[in-house]
Enzyme design. Sequence first.
Site, PDB file in Angstrom:
ATOM      1  N   HIS A   1       0.824  -1.212   0.000  1.00  0.00           N
ATOM      2  CA  HIS A   1       0.000   0.000   0.000  1.00  0.00           C
ATOM      3  C   HIS A   1       0.855   1.257   0.000  1.00  0.00           C
ATOM      4  O   HIS A   1       1.877   1.338   0.670  1.00  0.00           O
ATOM      5  CB  HIS A   1      -1.001   0.002   1.159  1.00  0.00           C
TER       6      HIS A   1
ATOM      7  N   GLU B   1      -4.836   1.538   2.564  1.00  0.00           N
ATOM      8  CA  GLU B   1      -4.878   0.444   3.532  1.00  0.00           C
ATOM      9  C   GLU B   1      -5.077   0.971   4.941  1.00  0.00           C
ATOM     10  O   GLU B   1      -5.824   0.392   5.739  1.00  0.00           O
ATOM     11  CB  GLU B   1      -3.579  -0.370   3.463  1.00  0.00           C
TER      12      GLU B   1
END
Length: 894
Positions: free
Chosen positions: A160, A207
């Site tokens: 991420h 995320e």
Amino acid sequence: MVRMRHWGPVQSLLALVPLLIGLPWLALKHQYSLPTPIVDQYNPITSLPQLSEATILQYAKHLSEDIGYRTPGTREHALADVWMTEKAFQLQAECERVVASQPGRKLQCEVWRQEGSGSHRFDMMAARLYKRYVNLSNIIIRLSDGTDRGKADAVLINSHLDSTLPSPGAADDALAVGVMIECVRVLVNTPGWEPKHAVVFLFNNAEESLQDGSHLFSTQHPIASTVRAVVNLEAAGTAGPELLFQATSHEMILAYSQVPRPYGTIFANEIFSSGVLLSDTDFRQFEYYLNVTGLDMAVVGNSYMYHMRGDLVENIEAGVAQHMAENTFALIKHLTSPNSPLPGLASGYGRPRTVFFAYLGFFFVYSFRTAEVLYALLFIASCVLVRSAGGPSARGATMAKALLSVALGGLGALIGANAVAFMMQRVLGRGMSWFKGEFEPLILYGPAAMCGALLTQLPLAPVPEKALLHAQLLAYAFLAAAGQFAGVGSSAVFFLSAASTFVALLIDRVTSYLSASTVDDAGMAEKMQDGDAKGAGDRHKNVDKAEAKDGFVSLWTYALGQTVPLLTGTQLTSATLVVFVPLTGRIGSEAPAEYIIASIVAILGSYTLNFTTPFAHRFDRPALRKAVVILLLVVSVVMAVFARKEVFDKNHQKRLFVLHKEDLNTREQHLHIAAADGAPGFDDLVHDITAHFGADGVPPKAVVMDDWNSDWDTLYPFSAFLSPYKVDLPLDPAYDAPWPPEEQFMVSAVNDALDESKGTRTMTLKIDHPGIMWTVIAFDAHVLEWTLDNSPPEEFARHHIKEASFYGTDVWTVDMTIKWPPPPNAHPRSSGVNGLRVNFIGIQEKRMWPAKKAEADGSQAMKLFREFDAWLDEKTGGSVDALLMGCVSGEVVV
């Protein structure tokens, strides 16, 4: 074999010291060894592409320091999105140039920038939470052979781009982003590499806002349905090898066996799966929405920096990036090869019934069925070995006493360590004194555990040491077999220890027999020379006497039997403490951190030094009493030393959560301060802060944390860990609202319709939040249906909805139908209100410190944060890391 039972305790221990020091050193050396970092992108000898740690860290530094804090909703988050998109298209262009220069090469590179909105339910920590996201993005690269068949089964590699609120996120997760970019470059530039199966690189962009990016890809991207397995790359620290802590199928465990530097065990896998660790990753979304298997891997060493300002490239240990890159690259090559298990996973997968563990650089894998057979055979063989033993150690009463002794030794170790934990926390008020070093708890609680174990032996002594070793063998062999038949793969640790003890005792039995035979043969020859015909008949009696000889064993038996427990226990203990010790700084003040760490030391310490109880009975009772007295003195001295230690320092900081919150209804401003640990000194620090920054004469107020405390809803449900205070701030009479009236943070009901016949109310909640991010609304209602979840609770309940949107997105909505009016027994906050009471809060995008330090807007919040941060650093010597957020909140009835 020469017996050395005539040696005293000191001589015997000195003889074993090389073993007690050397084997743990060997285990730690293998456990934490990292590859040599590579600088050049191309091998200077072969000119072939190679994974470069220097390049990976260059990317990580650009994301974490040049761009900075990339929290979803911030301008920096948008800049990272632009940078990664450009980087992806650069890699695609490089791929096309390479393919054009190699006629006939089957390699296709595709790039997508996905953008979308959505919602999902996110249950965590026994809390029900709903997520709403708007216009978030992902960047995807797919490498394939260009055919439909080659794209049909793909492996997904995920990391991420974003970072969380107080952290620049160099390790978490810019490091993994850099690893993935390097893997793409090396694969593309490796001559002749053609993937049999596709590999999809997902650079997900949200995320830290509770896995919105991975949810977006899993539910909306057109190639998501081709994914058969996932390799998720994460970080919860900055040092040591990357740990495999979640593996969800036998096929992927076998795939992991192909990596050059394995580091993972079923022990870690089962701990994470149990939910003991309150942690989660994007893996959840892929597993739930794509129904795929995979591997979840993360850097976990030195997790003091996790989600802190210190998550910088300069704090990433040399070799960490190389380790992650080499293992990830090996997995990609295997999973895209003709030997890949991906096609077989298209029809689904089963939960693994596989034992696996890395041991001294080797990776062992075998099935549960094999484990059941092995462990059962070992238990049977152990029973035979013990039953065939001669002398006192084989008697039933003696064995019963020995088994009791072993059990009490383990229980005593647990009680001794926890007794010291009680003294440190409750009596001396110096809890978490070991926090600054992952292995410091061994110093504080190790002697206490050993002392507790030996104290339990005083009423039982003497017990033949051979009987105790037999009892320990039976106990471990039984636990291994019983645990494995119950489906607990971690029972392997008992099997390893029991196997080591079995071999040692078997060798001791054989050498004892041979030694007795040698002595008897000499005696028989002498007797025969004297004409004594009874010599031959006495042979077996002499052997039995030698075998039983006071129930003692050779020191070599300890050396052999302790080898595997020392190696295994050292690896387990170090890996467990490396995770759990820093974790105690963020699990809340109510968590029994002291007792958790004390118990870990006692349990794993008893396993690692399992010879302690038998060894104590090798000598007489006065020696045992003397050992207890010495250990009591050691425990007292160690406690005195630890009681004077400071819990935190610059490299092991206390987490402090600070909100500057403005109430849009009352125009009041408050400072909300919270900690997430039980270390002493927090109350005093809050009072010092109040005296320096609070309103004159107004003390801080301790606040009860529950679902109806909306002050901390920006961190919900993690707010349950916090112990908050509320501090009144002096308000500048000249202070004006930060926005014109038409741009106020507002919650309203549109498309509002009441159906009295059905007793329902249908509406769209509209949240306008210009310049505000991570907004949260909370309300009490019986929801019948809405756009968030197909099955809302069938009751009147508290609901929390959190939002994360792309930079510049100022509106989000929720459609819902609720029962109306509320029931008579509704929560007191909802009764007597002519409408739906909604609490709302959000973070001002330009008012986060230190994320927005370089562009402070001159607001009261940022002025306060600048002064607060400098004061706090001076006051605490840099031992506190504060998350400073400017928030606005309010309450409205719609």
